[in-house]
Design a protein around this motif. Structure first.
Motif, short mmCIF file in Angstrom:
data_model
loop_
_atom_site.label_atom_id
_atom_site.label_comp_id
_atom_site.label_asym_id
_atom_site.label_seq_id
_atom_site.Cartn_x
_atom_site.Cartn_y
_atom_site.Cartn_z
N GLN A 13 42.16 40.25 40.47
CA GLN A 13 43.46 40.07 39.81
C GLN A 13 44.10 41.43 39.56
O GLN A 13 43.41 42.47 39.52
CB GLN A 13 43.29 39.33 38.50
CG GLN A 13 42.83 37.88 38.67
CD GLN A 13 42.79 37.14 37.35
OE1 GLN A 13 42.62 37.74 36.28
NE2 GLN A 13 42.95 35.83 37.40
N ALA A 14 45.40 41.41 39.41
CA ALA A 14 46.12 42.65 39.10
C ALA A 14 45.52 43.31 37.86
O ALA A 14 45.22 42.62 36.87
CB ALA A 14 47.60 42.36 38.89
N ASP A 16 42.61 44.82 37.85
CA ASP A 16 41.17 44.95 38.05
C ASP A 16 40.84 46.19 38.88
O ASP A 16 41.74 46.89 39.39
CB ASP A 16 40.62 43.71 38.74
CG ASP A 16 40.54 42.52 37.80
OD1 ASP A 16 40.30 41.39 38.29
OD2 ASP A 16 40.74 42.71 36.58
N LEU A 86 44.56 47.90 40.04
CA LEU A 86 45.04 47.35 41.30
C LEU A 86 46.31 46.53 41.12
O LEU A 86 46.49 45.84 40.10
CB LEU A 86 43.95 46.52 41.96
CG LEU A 86 42.87 47.35 42.67
CD1 LEU A 86 41.61 46.54 42.88
CD2 LEU A 86 43.39 47.90 43.98
N THR A 91 47.25 44.90 48.34
CA THR A 91 46.60 43.94 49.23
C THR A 91 46.71 44.39 50.69
O THR A 91 47.82 44.63 51.18
CB THR A 91 47.22 42.55 49.07
OG1 THR A 91 46.96 42.07 47.75
CG2 THR A 91 46.64 41.57 50.08
N VAL A 122 44.74 41.32 46.04
CA VAL A 122 45.03 41.43 44.62
C VAL A 122 46.05 40.35 44.25
O VAL A 122 47.18 40.37 44.76
CB VAL A 122 45.56 42.82 44.25
CG1 VAL A 122 45.73 42.94 42.74
CG2 VAL A 122 44.62 43.91 44.76
#
Length: 124
Positions: A13-14, A16, A86, A91, A122
């Motif tokens: 996930q964003a 992370d 991230l 991605t 992501v």
């Protein structure tokens, strides 16, 4: 001949973090700079980060400065890319590559050996 194998990609996930690894086999990395590149669908391969053969000099794309860190362990013939904070725009498939010289660069044509890539996705 140098074989490079990337690992560590996945779906996160964003916000992370992920740590990519690139293990070399065959000949050792020797006096080669190493780099990481990424390629999103429909886009050209882009420079992410590079590290000189001793690890003393690093270079980053503006989009990842302050979030990604490249490092290497020559005793283990392994290069790493620590990816923090991230974003969905990170991605892509991430590739590691061995440069022709000790210094490294941002042009993919300067790199002689490439791994098969590892997918990083992501989600927002």
């Amino acid at each position: 001949q140098v074989q490079l194998v990337e690992s560590g990609g996945g779906l996160v996930q964003a916000g992370d973090s992920l740590r990519l690894s690139c293990a070399a086999s065959g000949r050792t990395l020797g006096r080669r700079a190493m780099g990481w590149f990424c390629q999103a669908p429909g886009k050209e391969r882009q420079f992410v980060a590079a590290i000189s053969w001793r690890g003393g000099t690093t270079n980053y794309a503006d989009s990842v400065k302050g979030r990604f860190t490249i490092s290497r362990d020559n005793a283990k013939n392994t290069v790493y890319l620590q990816m923090n904070s991230l974003k969905p725009e990170d991605t892509a498939v991430y590739y590691c590559a061995a440069h022709r010289t000790i210094y490294g660069g941002t042009d993919p044509y300067e790199y002689e050996y490439w791994g098969q890539g590892t997918q990083v996705t992501v989600s927002s």
